[in-house]
Design a protein around this motif. Sequence first.
Motif, PDB file in Angstrom:
ATOM      1  N   UNK A 164       0.827  -1.208   0.000  1.00 46.92           N
ATOM      2  CA  UNK A 164       0.000   0.000   0.000  1.00 46.92           C
ATOM      3  C   UNK A 164       0.862   1.259   0.000  1.00 46.92           C
ATOM      4  N   UNK A 165       1.902   1.235   0.839  1.00 51.42           N
ATOM      5  CA  UNK A 165       2.766   2.415   0.922  1.00 51.42           C
ATOM      6  C   UNK A 165       3.518   2.637  -0.386  1.00 51.42           C
ATOM      7  N   UNK A 166       4.000   1.550  -0.993  1.00 50.16           N
ATOM      8  CA  UNK A 166       4.709   1.700  -2.268  1.00 50.16           C
ATOM      9  C   UNK A 166       3.821   2.328  -3.325  1.00 50.16           C
ATOM     10  N   UNK A 167       2.514   2.157  -3.206  1.00 56.39           N
ATOM     11  CA  UNK A 167       1.566   2.752  -4.150  1.00 56.39           C
ATOM     12  C   UNK A 167       1.115   4.141  -3.707  1.00 56.39           C
ATOM     13  N   UNK A 168       1.720   4.663  -2.621  1.00 53.58           N
ATOM     14  CA  UNK A 168       1.393   6.000  -2.153  1.00 53.58           C
ATOM     15  C   UNK A 168       0.140   6.079  -1.311  1.00 53.58           C
ATOM     16  N   UNK A 169      -0.338   4.930  -0.804  1.00 51.77           N
ATOM     17  CA  UNK A 169      -1.563   4.916   0.002  1.00 51.77           C
ATOM     18  C   UNK A 169      -1.216   4.878   1.477  1.00 51.77           C
ATOM     19  N   UNK A 170      -2.031   5.546   2.292  1.00 51.85           N
ATOM     20  CA  UNK A 170      -1.782   5.598   3.733  1.00 51.85           C
ATOM     21  C   UNK A 170      -2.085   4.251   4.369  1.00 51.85           C
ATOM     22  N   UNK A 171      -1.172   3.791   5.219  1.00 50.97           N
ATOM     23  CA  UNK A 171      -1.319   2.502   5.876  1.00 50.97           C
ATOM     24  C   UNK A 171      -1.641   2.737   7.354  1.00 50.97           C
ATOM     25  N   UNK A 172      -2.813   2.382   7.790  1.00 52.34           N
ATOM     26  CA  UNK A 172      -3.176   2.532   9.195  1.00 52.34           C
ATOM     27  C   UNK A 172      -4.630   2.918   9.356  1.00 52.34           C
ATOM     28  N   UNK A 173      -5.094   2.785  10.598  1.00 52.99           N
ATOM     29  CA  UNK A 173      -6.490   3.111  10.899  1.00 52.99           C
ATOM     30  C   UNK A 173      -6.622   4.467  11.598  1.00 52.99           C
ATOM     31  N   UNK A 174      -5.517   4.955  12.153  1.00 54.98           N
ATOM     32  CA  UNK A 174      -5.540   6.237  12.855  1.00 54.98           C
ATOM     33  C   UNK A 174      -4.746   7.261  12.075  1.00 54.98           C
ATOM     34  N   UNK A 175      -5.348   8.373  11.685  1.00 53.26           N
ATOM     35  CA  UNK A 175      -4.619   9.381  10.906  1.00 53.26           C
ATOM     36  C   UNK A 175      -3.622  10.133  11.774  1.00 53.26           C
ATOM     37  N   UNK A 176      -2.542  10.625  11.202  1.00 50.53           N
ATOM     38  CA  UNK A 176      -1.598  11.438  11.962  1.00 50.53           C
ATOM     39  C   UNK A 176      -2.238  12.778  12.335  1.00 50.53           C
ATOM     40  N   UNK A 177      -1.740  13.380  13.408  1.00 49.51           N
ATOM     41  CA  UNK A 177      -2.232  14.691  13.829  1.00 49.51           C
ATOM     42  C   UNK A 177      -2.116  15.661  12.651  1.00 49.51           C
ATOM     43  N   UNK A 178      -3.179  16.422  12.417  1.00 53.99           N
ATOM     44  CA  UNK A 178      -3.201  17.345  11.278  1.00 53.99           C
ATOM     45  C   UNK A 178      -4.050  16.858  10.128  1.00 53.99           C
ATOM     46  N   UNK A 180       3.657  15.378   2.174  1.00 52.30           N
ATOM     47  CA  UNK A 180       3.037  14.650   1.084  1.00 52.30           C
ATOM     48  C   UNK A 180       3.544  13.244   0.846  1.00 52.30           C
ATOM     49  N   UNK A 181       4.203  12.648   1.850  1.00 44.03           N
ATOM     50  CA  UNK A 181       4.700  11.286   1.707  1.00 44.03           C
ATOM     51  C   UNK A 181       3.995  10.349   2.687  1.00 44.03           C
ATOM     52  N   UNK A 182       4.064   9.074   2.415  1.00 39.79           N
ATOM     53  CA  UNK A 182       3.643   8.055   3.377  1.00 39.79           C
ATOM     54  C   UNK A 182       4.848   7.161   3.641  1.00 39.79           C
ATOM     55  N   UNK A 183       4.897   6.588   4.857  1.00 37.83           N
ATOM     56  CA  UNK A 183       6.078   5.820   5.254  1.00 37.83           C
ATOM     57  C   UNK A 183       5.648   4.599   6.053  1.00 37.83           C
ATOM     58  N   UNK A 184       6.396   3.527   5.869  1.00 39.12           N
ATOM     59  CA  UNK A 184       6.163   2.326   6.650  1.00 39.12           C
ATOM     60  C   UNK A 184       7.521   1.740   7.030  1.00 39.12           C
ATOM     61  N   UNK A 185       7.645   1.273   8.266  1.00 42.69           N
ATOM     62  CA  UNK A 185       8.890   0.624   8.677  1.00 42.69           C
ATOM     63  C   UNK A 185       9.562   1.355   9.809  1.00 42.69           C
ATOM     64  N   UNK A 186      10.863   1.148   9.951  1.00 46.21           N
ATOM     65  CA  UNK A 186      11.631   1.692  11.064  1.00 46.21           C
ATOM     66  C   UNK A 186      11.582   3.213  11.076  1.00 46.21           C
ATOM     67  N   UNK A 215      -0.774  11.083  -2.767  1.00 42.87           N
ATOM     68  CA  UNK A 215      -1.575  12.118  -3.430  1.00 42.87           C
ATOM     69  C   UNK A 215      -2.374  12.954  -2.435  1.00 42.87           C
ATOM     70  N   UNK A 216      -2.118  12.770  -1.102  1.00 45.23           N
ATOM     71  CA  UNK A 216      -2.828  13.620  -0.147  1.00 45.23           C
ATOM     72  C   UNK A 216      -2.195  15.019  -0.114  1.00 45.23           C
ATOM     73  N   UNK A 217      -2.964  15.999   0.306  1.00 45.67           N
ATOM     74  CA  UNK A 217      -2.498  17.389   0.311  1.00 45.67           C
ATOM     75  C   UNK A 217      -1.482  17.609   1.433  1.00 45.67           C
ATOM     76  N   UNK A 218      -0.281  18.133   1.114  1.00 49.82           N
ATOM     77  CA  UNK A 218       0.712  18.369   2.166  1.00 49.82           C
ATOM     78  C   UNK A 218       0.365  19.608   3.005  1.00 49.82           C
TER      79      UNK A 218
END
Length: 333
Positions: A1-15, A85-91, A108-111
């Motif tokens: 999902x992350x490699x395709x630029x999609x957010x991974x998780x059920x809880x959004x980051x603050x903001x 405007x990035x998504x990240x997974x891992x360490x 593709x989310x708005x930064x």
Amino acid sequence: MVRQGRYFGHTPPYGYDLKDGRLYINPIEAKVIRTMFDRYFAGDGVSRLVKFLNDPSNNMPRPRGSDEWSQKVVNACIKNPVYCGYVRYGNTGNKKYKNQETVMAKSDHEPIIDEFQWRRAQMLMEQRRIIGGRSGTGSYPLVGVLRCGNCGGPMIGHTVPAGKNGRINPYFGYLCNARRHKRVCTMKMWKRDVIEPAVISEIERIAHEMIQRAKMEPEPKDTQSERINIEAALFQLKQRRKKWMDAFDKEFISGEDLRDRLNEINQEEEQLRSLKQEETNAPQPISLDDLRDVRKTWDAANDQERKELIRSMVETAWVNEDGSVRVDLRMVF
């Protein structure tokens, strides 16, 4: 999902708010994030930021699930690439998972802030980690980049107050850290009003040489165009993947054919993402125009602004025992 630029998780980051698997800016919280980065660039360290955010008179919304901000949360916000405007997974800094692969991809989310600001914040955080927090907010602009030409150690800001040793006026200067704490270096203390103008003059001299050289050399490669080409190629691969998946769904090709096609696409994607990562990790360049106007900018700036100016342009400045200086600039375009 992350490699395709999609957010991974059920809880959004603050903001951000999360809806149907996509991130959308939360205007109230996004304002806090922008304030956080603005104050960090202005010289506030993480502890000072926490104090500001928790001060009731500043009316800052609190982090989710807590009544107050902490250094851990603020640190995580500044390091989080989701805000540019990035998504990240891992360490993400946890030593427990230090061997885990980290994947980061453009989304593709708005930064909330631009990528240059985020990378600038990472650079500042690393500099402050290496040279200590106080040097990030002090009144000596060259601290963090100025080094002793004798022993190679850092030059620190040092003030001798009026009245000490019969001195009528206070003395503001730079002193070799090895001399101050270990007494193992013979480098003298240099006045601010001697070394700082010398560094600016050296930057001007280098800028003049580079401008003259640029007039006789071909134009450098357009890195922005390269990034656009990489993004376009990645998009085309995404479309190819969709085409083959549709063909498989309609039973035009077999599962084995699909695997072969997807493996080819994945290999091409990995190559493009490696190129993209190299472009992304490259140090942010400074322009010849910035170098040309360095004295005008320096004269109009306060100490904190001068510190930011120097750090944006200079990798290392060396002062020798005779007072001469050598400046190593950051990458220039």
